[in-house]
Design an enzyme around this catalytic site. Structure first.
Site, PDB file in Angstrom:
ATOM      1  N   GLY A   8       0.813  -1.206   0.000  1.00  0.00           N
ATOM      2  CA  GLY A   8       0.000   0.000   0.000  1.00  0.00           C
ATOM      3  C   GLY A   8       0.847   1.256   0.000  1.00  0.00           C
ATOM      4  O   GLY A   8       1.723   1.430   0.850  1.00  0.00           O
ATOM      5  N   GLY A  10      -0.349   4.470   0.283  1.00  0.00           N
ATOM      6  CA  GLY A  10      -1.080   5.623   0.795  1.00  0.00           C
ATOM      7  C   GLY A  10      -0.282   6.337   1.866  1.00  0.00           C
ATOM      8  O   GLY A  10       0.934   6.176   1.990  1.00  0.00           O
ATOM      9  N   PHE A  11      -0.973   7.117   2.690  1.00  0.00           N
ATOM     10  CA  PHE A  11      -0.287   7.878   3.732  1.00  0.00           C
ATOM     11  C   PHE A  11       0.471   6.970   4.692  1.00  0.00           C
ATOM     12  O   PHE A  11       1.610   7.255   5.065  1.00  0.00           O
ATOM     13  CB  PHE A  11      -1.299   8.714   4.520  1.00  0.00           C
ATOM     14  CG  PHE A  11      -1.611  10.032   3.889  1.00  0.00           C
ATOM     15  CD1 PHE A  11      -0.763  11.109   4.049  1.00  0.00           C
ATOM     16  CD2 PHE A  11      -2.753  10.191   3.123  1.00  0.00           C
ATOM     17  CE1 PHE A  11      -1.047  12.334   3.470  1.00  0.00           C
ATOM     18  CE2 PHE A  11      -3.044  11.411   2.546  1.00  0.00           C
ATOM     19  CZ  PHE A  11      -2.196  12.488   2.706  1.00  0.00           C
ATOM     20  N   GLU A 168     -18.844  17.577   2.090  1.00  0.00           N
ATOM     21  CA  GLU A 168     -17.915  18.387   1.296  1.00  0.00           C
ATOM     22  C   GLU A 168     -18.253  18.318  -0.186  1.00  0.00           C
ATOM     23  O   GLU A 168     -18.234  19.337  -0.889  1.00  0.00           O
ATOM     24  CB  GLU A 168     -16.483  17.926   1.557  1.00  0.00           C
ATOM     25  CG  GLU A 168     -15.998  18.271   2.956  1.00  0.00           C
ATOM     26  CD  GLU A 168     -14.576  17.831   3.239  1.00  0.00           C
ATOM     27  OE1 GLU A 168     -13.899  18.468   4.050  1.00  0.00           O
ATOM     28  OE2 GLU A 168     -14.134  16.822   2.642  1.00  0.00           O
ATOM     29  N   ASP A 298      -6.314   2.820   6.813  1.00  0.00           N
ATOM     30  CA  ASP A 298      -7.707   2.401   6.636  1.00  0.00           C
ATOM     31  C   ASP A 298      -7.859   0.887   6.595  1.00  0.00           C
ATOM     32  O   ASP A 298      -8.984   0.380   6.589  1.00  0.00           O
ATOM     33  CB  ASP A 298      -8.268   2.980   5.328  1.00  0.00           C
ATOM     34  CG  ASP A 298      -8.447   4.482   5.399  1.00  0.00           C
ATOM     35  OD1 ASP A 298      -8.330   5.043   6.501  1.00  0.00           O
ATOM     36  OD2 ASP A 298      -8.697   5.102   4.350  1.00  0.00           O
ATOM     37  N   ALA A 314      -6.400  10.917   7.356  1.00  0.00           N
ATOM     38  CA  ALA A 314      -5.045  10.968   6.826  1.00  0.00           C
ATOM     39  C   ALA A 314      -4.019  11.152   7.941  1.00  0.00           C
ATOM     40  O   ALA A 314      -2.930  10.569   7.912  1.00  0.00           O
ATOM     41  CB  ALA A 314      -4.927  12.107   5.805  1.00  0.00           C
TER      42      ALA A 314
END
Length: 438
Positions: A8, A10-11, A168, A298, A314
């Site tokens: 992964g 991601g962050f 949002e 996540d 995040a």
């Protein structure tokens, strides 16, 4: 050299890799099915055309190019053997490490809603955002050519979920339809557009304070959003949605922001996943009973020092990635691992142009309006991965805020133009009931 395999980009995965790379005796393999990191909190702005894809997606190789002990591999991991700390890809290649870090991310959770997986637009990847942007523009162009399509739902938009993503996206879509595009579609009656936000809960932004919830609902209603609370989506079809109160809304654009579940890898690891399909982890981020295996972001259910589950944010993923790297370094040095201590920076959501809510710090100091909006901008700029992205995002936001000239709305996914307007049935033409519980 000790070998760490990270699944992964991601962050969580990227921050873990960068922190581990400080140790030259460690070799890292970072595996992701994409060659880029995507900044999920801003995907809705790509969908609304306020930011370009390049503002929220960054090459993993470019981010990590200064770390020679990191190898980036573009591959899709489909199964894992946690006892052997190995993972296997869709190409049938196996990667084995002395340590295994699972940060495979999340995907939309449709909760078994009929038609939702086929006809709605989730918003959890760059590809999702680009498809949604093209669909929004496609229905606008179609209605501009033939205004009889308005009666078939061309200007009806349904957003499922009243959490941060749903709120949002709703507010930004309201700004887009009722403000940004008025000059570009002078002959199209955009005032007839209807944006519906549907949620089973009883508040917008349920994780926030009642004051913030009331402000968010007020700002959304000012943007023409019809809020349906205490209501579920019963069915999604190609040309309408059915709500749990039997309201039928003709529409060809349904945005799904109704929840997340872990990536499919979680069910192919020989263990039972926890809530949301995520992996339950110990306080030090390790997977219980699996030596040398960690789960982050996540993909994991991470708890704070009080035993409460941390949200899929995040900032949680970023801090967990760095903390995991420290614990792996401690493992290598044969020192004790430390429990993850999350520094709570608070929560925030932007409701639209100049409007936001923020609850700052662990004591939740509340802000709303322009001050919260500026705080939101600052936090999100700080989280972006490259200096170029930070500068470009600031320029785009300032241009949008102070100028009447908007960025180009480019329809570049032509598959989204294929809409069967003749599929509508007569009994699906009834307009939605007014949102009396808004």
């Amino acid at each position: 050299m000790k070998h760490v395999v990270i699944v992964g980009g991601g962050f969580a995965g990227v921050n873990c890799a960068k922190k581990l790379a400080e140790h030259p005796e460690v070799r890292i393999t970072l595996i992701d099915k994409h060659n880029h990191q995507q900044f999920q909190p801003l995907l809705y702005q790509v969908a609304a055309g306020f930011l370009a894809p390049s503002n929220v997606a960054f090459s993993l190789r470019n981010i990590l190019v200064r770390h020679p002990n990191i190898e980036v591999v573009m591959d899709e991991i489909v199964s894992a053997d946690l006892n052997n700390r190995s993972v296997t890809s869709a190409n049938n290649k196996t990667y084995h490490g002395d340590f295994l870090v699972l940060a495979a991310g999340s995907q939309a959770n449709f909760f078994g809603t009929p038609g939702a997986d086929k006809y709605s637009y989730p918003l959890y990847s760059l590809h999702d955002a680009e498809l949604l942007r093209s669909r929004i523009l496609a229905v606008l162009e179609a209605a501009n050519r033939d205004q009889s399509l308005i009666a078939k739902g061309a200007l009806n938009f349904v957003l499922v979920g009243a959490g941060p993503t749903g709120a949002e996206m709703s507010g930004t879509l309201g700004d887009m339809i009722h403000h940004a595009l008025r000059d570009e579609y002078p002959s199209l009656p955009l005032g007839e557009a209807n944006i519906h936000m549907v949620d089973m809960g009883h508040a917008v932004l349920a994780a926030f304070s009642p004051k913030a919830q009331a402000y968010a609902a007020k700002m959304l209603e000012q943007r023409g959003i019809k809020i349906h609370l205490g209501t579920a989506v019963k069915e999604v079809a190609s040309d309408h949605v059915v709500l749990s109160d039997e309201t039928v809304i003709p529409t060809h654009t349904v945005v799904w922001a109704g929840g997340l579940r872990a990536a499919d890898l979680s069910v192919n690891m020989g263990m039972r996943p926890g809530h949301g399909g995520r992996v339950d982890v110990a306080s030090d981020l390790t997977v219980p009973g699996c030596r040398g295996v960690y789960a982050l972001g996540d993909f994991a259910n991470i708890t704070d020092k009080n035993g409460q589950h941390l949200p899929q944010l995040a900032s949680v993923a970023e801090q967990a990635g760095k903390w995991c790297a420290k614990n792996i370094a401690a493992d290598i040095a044969e020192k004790p691992r430390k429990p993850f201590d999350y520094f709570d920076k608070g929560i925030m959501a932007m409701i639209g142009r100049g409007s936001a809510v923020a609850e700052m710090g662990p004591h939740r100091y509340e802000l709303e309006g322009p001050m919260a909006f500026m705080s939101w901008l600052g936090v999100h700029v700080a989280l972006l991965s490259t200096m170029q992205a930070k500068i470009e995002a600031v320029v785009e936001w300032m241009w949008d805020y102070f100028s009447e000239v908007k960025g180009d709305q480019v329809l570049d996914r032509f598959s989204q133009e294929s809409i069967d307007w003749g599929a509508d049935k007569p009994d699906q033409q009834a307009q939605a009931k007014p949102a009396g519980n808004s």
